[in-house]
Design a protein around this motif. Structure first.
Motif, short mmCIF file in Angstrom:
data_model
loop_
_atom_site.label_atom_id
_atom_site.label_comp_id
_atom_site.label_asym_id
_atom_site.label_seq_id
_atom_site.Cartn_x
_atom_site.Cartn_y
_atom_site.Cartn_z
N MET A 162 -9.08 3.96 3.54
CA MET A 162 -10.58 3.71 1.82
C MET A 162 -11.60 4.87 2.31
SD MET A 162 -9.49 1.64 1.04
CE MET A 162 -11.44 0.89 -0.51
N ALA A 163 -11.65 5.40 4.02
CA ALA A 163 -12.65 5.80 4.52
C ALA A 163 -12.21 7.71 3.83
CB ALA A 163 -12.39 6.25 5.88
N ALA A 164 -11.25 7.88 3.60
CA ALA A 164 -11.09 8.60 3.09
C ALA A 164 -11.87 8.68 1.40
CB ALA A 164 -9.50 9.91 2.41
N GLN A 165 -11.84 7.92 0.40
CA GLN A 165 -13.18 7.81 -0.52
C GLN A 165 -14.65 7.63 -0.10
OE1 GLN A 165 -11.51 4.84 -2.50
NE2 GLN A 165 -9.10 5.19 -3.22
N SER A 166 -14.52 7.04 0.87
CA SER A 166 -16.25 7.05 1.05
C SER A 166 -16.27 6.72 2.44
CB SER A 166 -16.86 4.98 0.34
OG SER A 166 -17.85 4.97 1.13
N PRO A 167 -17.43 6.98 3.26
CA PRO A 167 -16.99 8.19 4.66
C PRO A 167 -17.98 5.86 5.22
CG PRO A 167 -18.24 8.93 3.76
CD PRO A 167 -17.94 8.79 2.58
N LEU A 168 -18.38 5.46 4.39
CA LEU A 168 -18.89 4.29 5.02
C LEU A 168 -17.42 3.16 5.07
CD1 LEU A 168 -21.82 2.50 1.84
CD2 LEU A 168 -21.68 3.80 4.39
N TRP A 169 -16.40 3.10 5.30
CA TRP A 169 -15.48 2.77 5.60
C TRP A 169 -15.13 2.96 6.89
CZ3 TRP A 169 -13.74 -1.57 3.07
CH2 TRP A 169 -13.37 -1.48 1.56
N LEU A 170 -15.57 3.99 7.79
CA LEU A 170 -15.73 4.41 8.99
C LEU A 170 -16.26 3.29 10.08
CD1 LEU A 170 -16.23 7.64 9.33
CD2 LEU A 170 -14.13 6.74 9.19
N VAL A 171 -17.11 2.29 9.06
CA VAL A 171 -17.88 1.26 10.26
C VAL A 171 -16.69 0.53 10.40
CG1 VAL A 171 -19.49 0.12 10.47
CG2 VAL A 171 -20.13 1.84 9.27
N PRO A 172 -15.99 -0.26 9.73
CA PRO A 172 -14.97 -1.19 9.59
C PRO A 172 -14.09 -0.61 10.85
CG PRO A 172 -15.32 -1.05 7.70
CD PRO A 172 -16.14 -0.01 8.06
N GLN A 173 -13.66 0.60 10.39
CA GLN A 173 -12.32 0.86 11.55
C GLN A 173 -12.90 1.19 12.58
OE1 GLN A 173 -11.59 5.05 10.30
NE2 GLN A 173 -9.84 5.04 10.46
N MET A 174 -14.41 1.53 12.87
CA MET A 174 -14.79 2.07 14.06
C MET A 174 -14.97 0.37 14.75
SD MET A 174 -14.29 5.12 15.13
CE MET A 174 -12.89 5.07 13.95
N LEU A 175 -15.30 -0.22 13.64
CA LEU A 175 -15.68 -1.77 14.96
C LEU A 175 -14.07 -2.96 15.30
CD1 LEU A 175 -17.72 -4.50 14.76
CD2 LEU A 175 -17.15 -4.87 12.90
N SER A 176 -13.30 -2.11 14.46
CA SER A 176 -11.82 -3.06 14.89
C SER A 176 -11.44 -2.46 15.72
CB SER A 176 -10.57 -2.76 12.76
OG SER A 176 -10.27 -1.48 13.23
N LEU A 177 -12.18 -1.59 16.14
CA LEU A 177 -11.10 -0.96 17.52
C LEU A 177 -11.77 -1.45 18.48
CD1 LEU A 177 -10.37 3.35 16.47
CD2 LEU A 177 -8.47 1.65 16.78
N THR A 178 -13.04 -1.25 18.21
CA THR A 178 -13.77 -2.07 19.29
C THR A 178 -13.92 -3.55 19.21
OG1 THR A 178 -15.50 -0.15 18.39
CG2 THR A 178 -16.14 -2.45 20.01
N LEU A 179 -13.02 -4.36 18.80
CA LEU A 179 -13.24 -5.84 18.70
C LEU A 179 -11.54 -5.53 19.57
CD1 LEU A 179 -13.75 -7.11 15.72
CD2 LEU A 179 -15.40 -7.55 17.23
N CYS A 180 -10.81 -5.11 18.86
CA CYS A 180 -9.17 -4.51 20.33
C CYS A 180 -9.63 -4.13 21.47
CB CYS A 180 -8.26 -3.88 19.47
SG CYS A 180 -6.73 -3.94 19.58
#
Length: 305
Positions: A162-180
């Protein structure tokens, strides 16, 4: 002779002299290395017991590694989607494997926690009793461990697309890594806490999260050192590095890592939990200050072992 060997393995070796108060280590670093020297041979036995619970995970990992090597050798070009599918299938299969490993971690951590604070523990009998008394919580935490890896990877790949379409999706992507990452840092204290205090699973998770966040730099350092360093050595010196790391973990690596976590957890408990519990001893295994000695001068500021 064989009977005496197995009897000693089950009950431990009697007749070992205890430390006198004036000979106790003065800080946690000294306590860690002294207990590591004394219990080094015992760590091999604990590692062997824990491996019995890790066998499904080891076998499943070996099978998937062979499949990956075969695919890379037989196909001229393996697509990223195919590799992603293999990894997803592998992580899905690791869920029940890590669930079982969580049960074994309760027995392992009980013995290692005792040794880390200079208390006696019978390798086999105490391991068995700890598993019997904590297997439900261990099963639940192990299940969450498996789900965290699988769901974390799925979320990372989905939000990455999804981040390939909008950089805003980087936020939940990094959040998922952080939570893990935070959850796996919590593993360093949740198993020692599980076998030390009578707490429900929700309280274990909440208190472990608070401790990890309160000591975030140290938590990151321990996780990076115990996980990142072996992985880096295995990759940098592949294939001999990977073979060497595998042998170390089969012999003593899991128990040694657990011993480090137990030592770190004991220091966290002395700082955040034991002072709040009536009758709980603070600084177990450490030389206690005299009554006329300023406590601020003897407090060990190092949260490391």
């Amino acid at each position: 002779m064989a009977f005496n060997f197995f009897n000693r393995f089950y009950y431990g070796k009697a007749g070992q002299a205890d430390y006198t108060p004036d000979r106790l280590p003065a800080n946690r670093r000294a306590l860690f290395f002294e207990m590591l020297r004394v219990r080094l041979g015992g760590l091999v036995g604990v590692n062997l017991l824990y491996l019995a619970f890790c066998l499904p995970a080891l076998i499943w990992s070996f099978i998937n590694l062979q499949v990956l090597v075969y695919a890379l050798q037989t196909e001229e070009q393996t697509s990223l989607s195919a590799l992603s599918g293999m990894l997803s299938w592998y992580l899905l299969g690791m869920i029940p494997c890590l669930t079982l490993a969580g049960v074994g971690a309760t027995g392992e951590m009980y013995v290692l926690r005792n040794w880390a604070r200079d208390q006696h523990a019978f390798v086999l009998s105490d391991f068995k009793d700890a598993v019997k008394g904590n297997w439900r919580c261990g099963l639940a935490v192990g299940l969450i461990n498996g789900l965290s890896l699988f769901l974390g990877y799925i979320c990372y790949m989905f939000y990455g697309q999804m981040a390939a379409q909008s950089p805003l999706w980087l936020v939940p992507q990094m959040l998922s890594l952080t939570l893990c990452g935070v959850w796996w840092m919590m593993n360093m204290v949740i198993f020692p806490m599980m076998v030390t205090y009578d707490m429900k699973l929700g309280h274990l998770i909440r208190n472990s999260a608070i401790i990890v966040v309160a000591r975030l730099p140290w938590s990151i350092l321990f996780l990076a050192g115990t996980v990142g360093v072996p992985v880096a050595v295995a990759l940098l010196f592949f294939p001999y590095g990977a073979l060497g790391i595998t042998i170390i973990y089969l012999v003593i690596g899991f128990a040694l890592t657990g011993f480090i976590y137990a030592s770190y957890a004991n220091s966290c408990f002395d700082k955040y939990l034991n002072p709040r519990i009536e009758g709980a001893q603070v600084g177990r295994g450490l030389r206690q200050a005299d009554e006329d000695e300023d406590l601020d001068q003897v407090e060990d500021p190092n949260p490391l072992i």
